[in-house]
Design a protein around this motif. Sequence first.
Motif, mmCIF file in Angstrom:
data_model
loop_
_atom_site.group_PDB
_atom_site.id
_atom_site.type_symbol
_atom_site.label_atom_id
_atom_site.label_comp_id
_atom_site.label_asym_id
_atom_site.label_seq_id
_atom_site.Cartn_x
_atom_site.Cartn_y
_atom_site.Cartn_z
ATOM 1 N N GLY A 1 0.763 -1.150 0.081
ATOM 2 C CA GLY A 1 -0.030 0.025 0.048
ATOM 3 C C GLY A 1 0.734 1.217 0.018
ATOM 4 N N GLY A 2 0.331 2.388 -0.066
ATOM 5 C CA GLY A 2 0.850 3.627 -0.222
ATOM 6 C C GLY A 2 0.050 4.628 0.398
ATOM 7 N N MET A 3 0.521 5.897 0.555
ATOM 8 C CA MET A 3 -0.373 7.024 1.108
ATOM 9 C C MET A 3 0.138 8.391 0.484
ATOM 10 N N MET A 4 -1.079 9.290 0.292
ATOM 11 C CA MET A 4 -0.821 10.588 -0.173
ATOM 12 C C MET A 4 -0.972 11.408 1.391
ATOM 13 N N LEU A 5 0.136 11.954 1.948
ATOM 14 C CA LEU A 5 -0.003 12.822 3.371
ATOM 15 C C LEU A 5 -0.701 13.919 2.807
ATOM 16 N N LEU A 6 -1.456 14.469 3.553
ATOM 17 C CA LEU A 6 -2.539 15.596 3.634
ATOM 18 C C LEU A 6 -2.059 16.523 4.569
ATOM 19 N N LEU A 7 -1.826 17.623 4.503
ATOM 20 C CA LEU A 7 -1.322 18.873 5.364
ATOM 21 C C LEU A 7 -2.364 19.870 5.546
ATOM 22 N N GLY A 8 -3.135 19.738 6.605
ATOM 23 C CA GLY A 8 -4.359 20.764 6.725
ATOM 24 C C GLY A 8 -5.483 20.208 6.418
ATOM 25 N N ASP A 9 -6.572 20.880 6.803
ATOM 26 C CA ASP A 9 -8.146 20.507 6.713
ATOM 27 C C ASP A 9 -8.328 20.875 4.938
ATOM 28 N N GLU A 10 -7.606 22.031 4.336
ATOM 29 C CA GLU A 10 -8.216 22.181 3.008
ATOM 30 C C GLU A 10 -7.769 21.008 2.132
ATOM 31 N N GLU A 11 -6.505 20.372 2.540
ATOM 32 C CA GLU A 11 -6.048 19.277 1.553
ATOM 33 C C GLU A 11 -6.901 18.065 1.578
ATOM 34 N N VAL A 12 -7.323 17.724 2.962
ATOM 35 C CA VAL A 12 -8.171 16.793 3.256
ATOM 36 C C VAL A 12 -9.369 16.843 2.534
ATOM 37 N N GLU A 13 -10.058 17.996 2.501
ATOM 38 C CA GLU A 13 -11.412 18.194 1.537
ATOM 39 C C GLU A 13 -11.108 18.253 0.238
ATOM 40 N N LYS A 14 -10.189 18.822 -0.354
ATOM 41 C CA LYS A 14 -10.047 18.591 -1.776
ATOM 42 C C LYS A 14 -9.730 17.059 -2.082
ATOM 43 N N ARG A 15 -8.936 16.250 -1.240
ATOM 44 C CA ARG A 15 -8.852 14.872 -1.544
ATOM 45 C C ARG A 15 -9.898 14.173 -1.369
ATOM 46 N N LYS A 16 -10.858 14.522 -0.350
ATOM 47 C CA LYS A 16 -12.193 13.775 -0.454
ATOM 48 C C LYS A 16 -13.018 13.854 -1.682
ATOM 49 N N ILE A 17 -12.735 15.048 -2.458
ATOM 50 C CA ILE A 17 -13.627 15.447 -3.572
ATOM 51 C C ILE A 17 -13.147 14.511 -4.574
ATOM 52 N N GLU A 18 -11.770 14.429 -4.700
ATOM 53 C CA GLU A 18 -11.051 13.787 -5.836
ATOM 54 C C GLU A 18 -11.711 12.401 -5.777
ATOM 55 N N ILE A 19 -11.434 11.966 -4.432
ATOM 56 C CA ILE A 19 -11.945 10.164 -4.268
ATOM 57 C C ILE A 19 -13.272 9.914 -4.846
ATOM 58 N N ALA A 20 -13.991 11.049 -4.202
ATOM 59 C CA ALA A 20 -15.691 10.876 -4.688
ATOM 60 C C ALA A 20 -15.930 11.073 -6.244
ATOM 61 N N GLU A 21 -14.955 11.735 -6.743
ATOM 62 C CA GLU A 21 -15.179 11.754 -8.377
ATOM 63 C C GLU A 21 -14.402 10.612 -8.958
ATOM 64 N N MET A 22 -13.401 10.267 -8.506
ATOM 65 C CA MET A 22 -12.749 8.752 -9.005
ATOM 66 C C MET A 22 -13.807 7.647 -8.790
ATOM 67 N N SER A 23 -14.239 7.571 -7.484
ATOM 68 C CA SER A 23 -15.403 6.507 -7.152
ATOM 69 C C SER A 23 -16.396 6.422 -8.245
ATOM 70 N N LYS A 24 -17.000 7.493 -8.547
ATOM 71 C CA LYS A 24 -18.335 7.806 -9.254
ATOM 72 C C LYS A 24 -17.688 7.472 -10.861
ATOM 73 N N GLN A 25 -16.720 7.809 -11.337
ATOM 74 C CA GLN A 25 -15.983 7.420 -12.596
ATOM 75 C C GLN A 25 -15.831 5.896 -12.778
ATOM 76 N N SER A 26 -15.295 5.298 -11.789
ATOM 77 C CA SER A 26 -14.866 3.748 -11.664
ATOM 78 C C SER A 26 -16.153 2.980 -11.894
ATOM 79 N N GLY A 27 -17.408 3.335 -11.509
ATOM 80 C CA GLY A 27 -18.466 2.612 -11.449
ATOM 81 C C GLY A 27 -18.239 1.053 -10.924
ATOM 82 N N ALA A 28 -18.818 0.092 -11.477
ATOM 83 C CA ALA A 28 -18.731 -1.148 -10.962
ATOM 84 C C ALA A 28 -17.200 -1.691 -10.755
ATOM 85 N N THR A 29 -16.142 -0.929 -11.523
ATOM 86 C CA THR A 29 -14.706 -1.682 -11.112
ATOM 87 C C THR A 29 -14.544 -1.106 -9.816
#
Length: 357
Positions: free
Chosen positions: A81-109
């Motif tokens: 496994g690997g991590m993308m470290l997030l410094l500050g709440d703004e980076e966390v919120e931005k990454r949450k949005i990106e993960i949500a977009e990638m999850s929606k894009q991936s569909g059944a995958t």
Amino acid sequence: MFGAAIAYGLSRAGVDTLMLDGHDNNLRAARGNFGLVWVQSKGKGLQRYADWSRESACLWSSFAEELTDITGVSVAHRNDGGMMLLLGDEEVEKRKIEIAEMSKQSGATGYNCEIITHADIQAYFPDIKLGKAVTGASFCPHDGDVNPLKLLRAMHSGFVNSGGRYKSRCTVNTIDHANGVFTANTQEGQFLAPKIVLAAGHGISQLAESVGIDAPIRPQRGQVLITERIQQVLPMPLNSVRQTDEGGFQFGNSEEDIGFDDGTSLDVVQNIALRAVQSFPQLSTVRLVRNWGCVRVLTPDKCAIYEESISHPGAYVATSHSGVTLAAINARLVSKWIATGEQPTDFNHFSASRFHV
């Protein structure tokens, strides 16, 4: 990395293969290699590339074992496994949005990545104190890393051991095609073959145009910092900090759109070092020993191009910036496509025609 992996795969399959390489002073994207086998940030906007990266990551363990078996070189592959470290709440919120977009894009995958807390991160790293600036991280179980220098050595050794021929300081200037034969023109002479694979990094666009393939790429500078070797304390790679199997730390992940300048700049180096120390304060006492710049190869959407020429059958383009991540799948599936014409599933998604819709 792209060319070496494909050439290795062709040679292992028994295909008579000549690899023409440039000079040491050529702009080589591999100089900025961070050694990551990375999935979590790949393929936004092109799901087939996200799947392709994950498929390659799954092939990596057997690929690494094969390289060791035939060359005796261990590439120090890790896949815990690997991590993308997030410094500050703004980076966390931005990454949450990106993960949500990638999850929606991936569909059944599916998109296997999650946000974890400061305490969760610290539990992974019991031998080094996590900085207070780290408010979270995105964790993906499919991520990992290798030693890129050992990987390149192993692929070259495996290529030659399997009957491949390698010629360095042999930059291809132009390509001719007549009667089903391609001629690579270099200062060292002409080289003829029924098929030709263009994986020449920054030299690829002009060469690809001569065989009827559009290969739009652009340069992006990244800078890398290396520390002295210390005791192993970081058992997992991060997107901007990793400890190699030899003990040294590698810092990086800068992005500068300034053309083909592969120099360094103090402000970027300071920002890279500051982020590393904010992540792990203990690193403030570790000495830096090297720093350099490199120029990545990026397509317009940062995803790979794989394409055979329609006007010049037998001419192929294979290019992207993820040479280590995709090394396993390039050696296994891309080489098979070139040797036999058997295309992987939905391979047409990687055509450069996607940029002209």
